[in-house]
Write an enzyme that holds these catalytic residues in place. Structure first.
Site, PDB file in Angstrom:
ATOM      1  CG  HIS A   1      -2.041   0.905   0.929  1.00  0.00           C
ATOM      2  ND1 HIS A   1      -3.406   0.460   0.367  1.00  0.00           N
ATOM      3  CD2 HIS A   1      -2.251   2.407   1.276  1.00  0.00           C
ATOM      4  CE1 HIS A   1      -4.142   1.451   0.662  1.00  0.00           C
ATOM      5  NE2 HIS A   1      -3.707   2.576   0.942  1.00  0.00           N
TER       6      HIS A   1
ATOM      7  NE  ARG B   1      -8.069  11.298   6.475  1.00  0.00           N
ATOM      8  CZ  ARG B   1      -7.086  10.301   5.977  1.00  0.00           C
ATOM      9  NH1 ARG B   1      -7.593   9.168   5.795  1.00  0.00           N
ATOM     10  NH2 ARG B   1      -5.683  10.601   5.956  1.00  0.00           N
TER      11      ARG B   1
ATOM     12  CG  ASP C   1     -10.499   4.153   5.188  1.00  0.00           C
ATOM     13  OD1 ASP C   1     -10.034   5.053   5.717  1.00  0.00           O
ATOM     14  OD2 ASP C   1     -10.020   3.684   4.299  1.00  0.00           O
TER      15      ASP C   1
ATOM     16  CB  SER D   1      -6.738   5.564   6.400  1.00  0.00           C
ATOM     17  OG  SER D   1      -7.434   5.396   5.051  1.00  0.00           O
TER      18      SER D   1
ATOM     19  CE  LYS E   1      -7.419   1.797   2.226  1.00  0.00           C
ATOM     20  NZ  LYS E   1      -7.666   3.056   2.993  1.00  0.00           N
TER      21      LYS E   1
HETATM   22  N1  URA Z   1      -3.988   5.807   1.581  1.00  0.00           N
HETATM   23  C1  URA Z   1      -5.075   5.320   2.336  1.00  0.00           C
HETATM   24  O1  URA Z   1      -5.605   4.427   2.097  1.00  0.00           O
HETATM   25  N2  URA Z   1      -5.420   6.201   3.406  1.00  0.00           N
HETATM   26  C2  URA Z   1      -4.830   7.558   3.660  1.00  0.00           C
HETATM   27  O2  URA Z   1      -5.114   8.169   4.533  1.00  0.00           O
HETATM   28  C3  URA Z   1      -3.718   7.785   2.783  1.00  0.00           C
HETATM   29  C4  URA Z   1      -3.216   7.003   1.678  1.00  0.00           C
END
Ligand code: URA
Length: 435
Positions: free
Chosen positions: A83, A169, A162, A184, A188
């Protein structure tokens, strides 16, 4: 128990929230009992007041608790994901996921949409005609079991908190916060059923973290949360002081990824980063050295196995693979304008935030939650840092469907370029590995 108003006030004034207070706010927001205006205010309070490590852990746990944690134990093999904290032209997931799967790693990936000035993997994938990102848990598991890869959006089942918070956000300038990014991303990733995780923490003018010390702090928090949950986690700090590769914009980035997978691209930064992060996933899963893992990755990229895996994934998720095989079939943007150098010299810096905002203003990202993104608009970065240009040379191309938006984007991109008389020193693409 405090009311939402009192919780916001406590955080605004620098207080530390209890597990129950955080849990109440998150579950009430997810169910719709706390409205967006209160949550926006809370997010801004967190942005300014921060959170302790314990609050971050509780926040992450509460977010996970709004959905289910997927059990992938019935699917054999090591499951790993990557990620990114978000960048401009960051299409690495589109290359890395099929590349890792072609090396035998199972890749269950839950990704996000564009956030602020950064692009999102889901918006990119959705530019492929027919491609479905909203999968049921059963479809998610079935796709992973049959193809070894699945790329999905958050759903009502996977961390719905989220999904709502991310969208909020995006439009309330509350992204650049270590506690909010950590919770966040990690909520996930911990919900998707993985064994190992590679984090790409971007640093620079196109990243949410502008300095190495901020990026390092974020990386350490995420690694710590992951390890508390018994996962193997490695973070890389990588350069985001110019867009990655040459393309920024949803479909344009899919095409650049296809070219990398086919061995037709000269985007060295994209290739190097994709291979390194994939090799780390292979190494975490196999226990092999990075050197050996890199050899496998290089082979799977050069022999076409990763490209074939990408096509298989597109088909498995309902996408029309003829657009992958023949990207020129895709209807282009109506206008293409050149951004020309207004002086001679070496390209010394490119403000990636400006390039990312140009894409948003063209319609490639969102200004408000309900906006629908335009897949074909974007920016081609022709000249990168260190290249010598003369007045009038083409620095970039702006692809637009609206002439007024194009005019603004041309100015934004022109203003993003800075020049110098001497060739600037090349920055390290990969700055640090944090395990
Ligand atoms: N990627 C995400 O999933 N969340 C964030 O807050 C920033 C980047």
């Amino acid at each position: 128990m405090l009311t939402p108003y009192e919780i916001i006030r406590k955080k605004r004034d620098g207080g530390t929230l209890s597990r129950e207070e955080i849990g109440l706010l998150i579950s009430s927001y997810t169910s719709g009992d706390v409205p967006d205006y209160q949550m926006s205010s809370f997010l801004m309070a967190v942005y300014f007041s921060g959170m302790s490590d314990e609050e971050i852990l509780n926040f992450t746990q509460s977010m996970m608790g709004t959905g289910i944690v997927i059990d992938l134990s019935a699917i054999p093999g090591c499951k790993a994901d990557k990620h990114s904290t978000g960048g401009v032209g960051d299409k690495i997931s589109l290359i890395l996921a099929p590349l890792a799967a072609a090396c035998g790693v199972k890749v269950p990936m839950v990704s996000g949409r564009g956030l602020g000035h950064t692009g999102g993997t889901i918006d990119k994938l959705e530019s492929i005609p027919g491609f479905r990102t909203r999968l049921s848990i059963e479809e998610y598991k079935r796709t992973l079991a049959s193809t070894g890869i699945v790329m999905s959006a958050q759903s009502d089942e996977i961390v719905p908190a989220d999904r709502k918070l991310y969208a909020l956000r995006d439009v309330t300038a509350t992204v650049e916060s270590i506690p909010l990014i950590t919770s966040s991303i990690m909520s996930k990733k911990l919900a998707e059923g993985i064994d190992a995780l590679v984090l790409d923490v971007k640093v620079g003018n196109g990243a949410f973290m502008k300095t190495v010390s901020e990026a390092k702090a974020l990386a350490k928090k995420m690694v710590k949360v992951g390890k508390l949950y018994g996962k193997q986690v490695v973070a890389y700090l990588t350069d985001m002081n110019q867009p990655l590769g040459h393309e920024a914009g949803n479909w344009r980035e899919v095409v650049e990824s296809i070219r990398v997978l086919r061995g037709e691209s000269d985007a060295h930064d994209v290739i190097e980063l994709s291979k390194t992060l994939t090799a780390e996933m292979v190494s975490l899963c196999s226990g092999d050295s990075m050197k050996k893992s890199m050899e496998r990755v290089t082979q799977a990229l050069s022999n076409g196995a990763a490209y074939e895996k990408f096509i298989e994934m597109v088909k498995a998720q309902g996408g029309d693979s003829s657009f992958i095989e023949n990207p020129e079939k895709y209807p282009p943007a109506r206008f293409t304008f050149e951004v020309q150098a207004r002086q001679s010299g070496y390209v010394h810096a490119i403000d990636s935030f400006g390039v990312g905002m140009a894409v948003v203003k063209l319609g490639g990202g969102r200004r408000k939650v309900s906006d629908v993104v335009d897949p074909v608009v974007g920016v081609t970065v022709v000249s990168k840092i260190g290249e010598k240009v003369s007045t009038g040379d083409v620095l970039a191309l702006v692809h637009a469907n609206d002439k007024d938006a194009a005019g603004l984007a041309v100015e934004e991109v022109a203003g993003a370029y800075k020049f110098s008389g001497a060739k600037p020193k090349a920055a390290n693409l990969i700055k640090e590995r944090i395990a």
